[in-house]
Design an enzyme around this catalytic site. Structure first.
Site, PDB file in Angstrom:
ATOM      1  CG  HIS A   1       5.465  -9.401   4.761  1.00  0.00           C
ATOM      2  ND1 HIS A   1       5.184  -9.461   6.109  1.00  0.00           N
ATOM      3  CD2 HIS A   1       6.165  -8.263   4.576  1.00  0.00           C
ATOM      4  CE1 HIS A   1       5.697  -8.397   6.707  1.00  0.00           C
ATOM      5  NE2 HIS A   1       6.308  -7.657   5.802  1.00  0.00           N
TER       6      HIS A   1
ATOM      7  CB  ILE B   1      -0.985  -0.017   1.207  1.00  0.00           C
ATOM      8  CG1 ILE B   1      -2.180   0.890   0.954  1.00  0.00           C
ATOM      9  CG2 ILE B   1      -0.316   0.315   2.510  1.00  0.00           C
ATOM     10  CD1 ILE B   1      -3.126   0.386  -0.084  1.00  0.00           C
TER      11      ILE B   1
END
Ligand code: 5GP
Length: 131
Positions: A93, A30
């Site tokens: 991640h 994001i």
């Protein structure tokens, strides 16, 4: 409570999804450090990447390899860089970042905040290249 990334996988929080299979999910960061910055996660919520099983870790990296190929095909870059930080979000991640110069992989500096239309366009271009 589920991690923010588990809530993204569940569809409770929106994301710019690039690719997914039964076990892994890839979506745009994001606040990218460069256009096309993508996160690849295991759907199973594990904080520390090296706590994944051998099979999960191998599967994550093989899935990331396919996502990196899609990024490379969609975004002009010399290579796609790979980093694991994990200090902010406690759900393992892998960061994939299109690289034209070393500083493109810098996580200490300013991050981008791109308009939604641009994020959608980047997401579409990468996902169209995913094989
Ligand atoms: P790290 O845990 O690797 O230090 O950083 C977490 C990364 O996840 C950051 O690059 C941050 O911009 C990204 N991130 C945090 N929350 C969200 C979110 O809700 N959606 C997306 N797409 N990315 C996020």
């Amino acid at each position: 409570m589920a991690s923010i990334f588990s809530r993204i996988v569940a569809g409770e929080i929106p994301s710019y999804k690039v690719a997914e299979d039964d076990n892994y999910y890839a979506f745009l960061d994001i606040n990218p450090v460069a256009q096309g910055h993508t996160l690849v996660i295991p759907k199973r919520e594990v904080d520390y990447i090296f706590d994944l099983t051998d099979d999960e870790l191998a599967g994550l990296m093989l899935f990331a390899k396919r996502v990196a190929a899609a990024i490379k095909a969609a975004i002009p870059c010399k290579k796609v860089g790979v980093t694991v930080l994990g200090l902010e979000v406690p759900h393992a991640h892998v960061h994939l970042v299109p690289l034209n110069k070393e500083s493109d992989m810098s996580f200490g500096g300013d991050k981008l905040s791109l308009p939604a239309e641009q994020m959608q366009d980047i997401c579409r271009r990468i996902s169209e290249q995913f094989k």
